[in-house]
Scaffold this motif. Structure first.
Motif, PDB file in Angstrom:
ATOM      1  N   TYR A  13      82.547  51.814 -41.872  1.00  0.00           N
ATOM      2  CA  TYR A  13      81.328  51.476 -42.622  1.00  0.00           C
ATOM      3  C   TYR A  13      81.443  50.114 -43.302  1.00  0.00           C
ATOM      4  CZ  TYR A  13      81.347  56.625 -42.449  1.00  0.00           C
ATOM      5  OH  TYR A  13      81.480  57.921 -42.062  1.00  0.00           O
TER       6      TYR A  13
ATOM      7  N   VAL B 275      79.097  46.225 -36.615  1.00  0.00           N
ATOM      8  CA  VAL B 275      79.185  47.527 -37.269  1.00  0.00           C
ATOM      9  C   VAL B 275      80.589  48.058 -37.044  1.00  0.00           C
ATOM     10  CG1 VAL B 275      78.256  49.859 -37.430  1.00  0.00           C
ATOM     11  CG2 VAL B 275      76.732  47.957 -36.862  1.00  0.00           C
TER      12      VAL B 275
ATOM     13  N   PRO C  40      81.672  53.074 -34.011  1.00  0.00           N
ATOM     14  CA  PRO C  40      80.961  53.340 -35.261  1.00  0.00           C
ATOM     15  C   PRO C  40      80.774  54.820 -35.575  1.00  0.00           C
ATOM     16  CG  PRO C  40      79.405  52.750 -33.553  1.00  0.00           C
ATOM     17  CD  PRO C  40      80.776  52.546 -32.968  1.00  0.00           C
TER      18      PRO C  40
ATOM     19  N   GLN D 235      83.927  50.834 -37.714  1.00  0.00           N
ATOM     20  CA  GLN D 235      84.213  52.266 -37.750  1.00  0.00           C
ATOM     21  C   GLN D 235      84.196  52.794 -39.187  1.00  0.00           C
ATOM     22  OE1 GLN D 235      87.898  53.250 -35.817  1.00  0.00           O
ATOM     23  NE2 GLN D 235      88.098  55.198 -36.847  1.00  0.00           N
TER      24      GLN D 235
ATOM     25  N   GLN E  51      76.662  54.967 -42.352  1.00  0.00           N
ATOM     26  CA  GLN E  51      76.706  54.209 -41.107  1.00  0.00           C
ATOM     27  C   GLN E  51      75.332  53.654 -40.753  1.00  0.00           C
ATOM     28  OE1 GLN E  51      78.614  52.299 -39.789  1.00  0.00           O
ATOM     29  NE2 GLN E  51      80.055  53.559 -38.628  1.00  0.00           N
TER      30      GLN E  51
END
Length: 355
Positions: free
Chosen positions: A84, A80, A160, A82, A140
């Motif tokens: 998206y 995942v 994230p 930062q 997210q």
């Protein structure tokens, strides 16, 4: 044998060393956070675990298998980011099911898994929407669902929540932790936010300038920092210069006043200058009492913050901060007033030399 083993990991970019001898043993289902300022090496470690960067030397093993030189796709890693990193031309369902489609799964299997993921991230009716139709927090969540749709063995989360506002960050980090516990995925979370790290981690790895400063539970990191960097980076801490009087009894002199620590000290520390630390919340305005440390100081400033009043008192070269609750029935000290600062022996920490 630990589930995820990182042994003697080292990374250099030309003449610059980004990571120095990183060692870590992570158990199955653990939630580990790499915490530190920008440029400390935490994302570099994450990228090497994911296979985006090759280590200069060292080894990475997952479930006993050496994956150091394997391609990312062969590592069973979920990631995942930062930003998206959703495909703007794909629906939410298309984004979540993308890795399954690439893996050649049957469409019926993909549809079922996407439906499960949408329910898991609490967006069951959003499958036909596009990323631009979602809020940052919803995007997210979709990125998280995409990362875990293929049932990875390790989940990596690279800051994230940093692009989200404060309220959404708190809510989403709680959801991430609850989801991780429910699925039992071994997870590594990268952040520079100490509150995030303290609130959701099983263990925290504090990093600085490419090196590990300390590894421990949130309580250990906060209550018992070993180095000056950890002490100052995690929470607010008062630092006091002291001189060891008697290592055997833990007696230390500060501004001619003798304090005691319950922390074991090396026998040859007598006469050495050491840096001491004590948290503001551990200090009380109180008369000297047996079994407690007491430090005479002069009130330098008082800040009224509503429910809390922050007092700063000077002890020779150092300024000590403490917070007291606002109680209208008790008068506050005045600037220039001499006071006694009381705290327990257990709350006086002696930091490692050279830290």
């Amino acid at each position: 044998m630990a589930f995820l083993e990182i042994e003697n990991l080292h990374k250099s970019f030309g003449m610059h060393t980004a990571l120095h001898q990183f060692d870590m043993q992570i158990e199955r289902g653990e939630f580990i956070t790499f915490l530190g300022p920008s440029g400390c090496g935490k994302t570099t470690v994450l990228r090497m675990i994911a296979g985006f960067e090759d280590p200069t030397r060292g080894a990475i093993r997952i479930a006993g298998k050496d994956v150091t030189r394997l391609r990312t796709r062969a590592r069973k890693i979920g990631m995942v980011f930062q930003s998206y990193a959703l495909f703007p031309n794909m629906t939410v369902a298309g984004n979540i099911g993308f890795s399954l489609k690439v893996a050649g799964r049957a469409q019926s299997e993909i549809d079922k898994r996407v439906e499960e993921m949408l329910a898991l991230i609490k967006l069951p009716l959003f499958g036909e929407r596009y990323p631009w139709q979602l809020s940052g927090g919803q995007q997210q969540r979709v990125a998280l669902a995409r990362a875990i749709a293929g049932k990875p063995e390790v989940l990596l989360l690279d800051e994230p929540l940093s692009a989200l506002d404060a309220k959404i960050r708190i809510s989403l980090r709680q959801d991430i932790r609850a989801l991780q516990r429910e699925l039992g995925i071994t997870s590594i979370f990268v952040t520079h936010d100490q509150e995030e790290a303290l609130s959701i981690s099983d263990r925290i790895v504090v990093m600085n300038e490419g090196r590990v400063e300390q590894v421990g539970t949130p309580a250990e990191i906060y209550n018992f920092p070993r180095t000056r960097f950890v002490a100052s980076f995690v929470g607010t801490l008062n630092l006091l210069p002291g001189t060891i009087v008697d290592p055997a009894t833990g007696r230390i002199a500060v501004d001619g006043q003798v304090l005691t620590t319950s922390q074991p000290l090396p026998a040859d520390d007598a006469g050495r200058a050491r840096l001491l630390a004590v948290r503001p919340e551990a200090i009380r305005l109180e008369a000297p009492a047996a079994g407690r440390n007491s430090l005479a100081a002069t009130v330098e400033d008082i800040d009224f913050l509503g429910a809390v009043v922050r007092i700063r008192a000077r002890v020779k070269e150092a300024v000590v901060s403490l917070d007291v609750f606002n109680d209208p029935n008790h008068a506050l000290p005045q600037r220039g007033q001499r006071v006694a600062l009381g705290f327990s022996h257990e709350n006086l920490l002696v930091l490692e030399e050279g830290a």
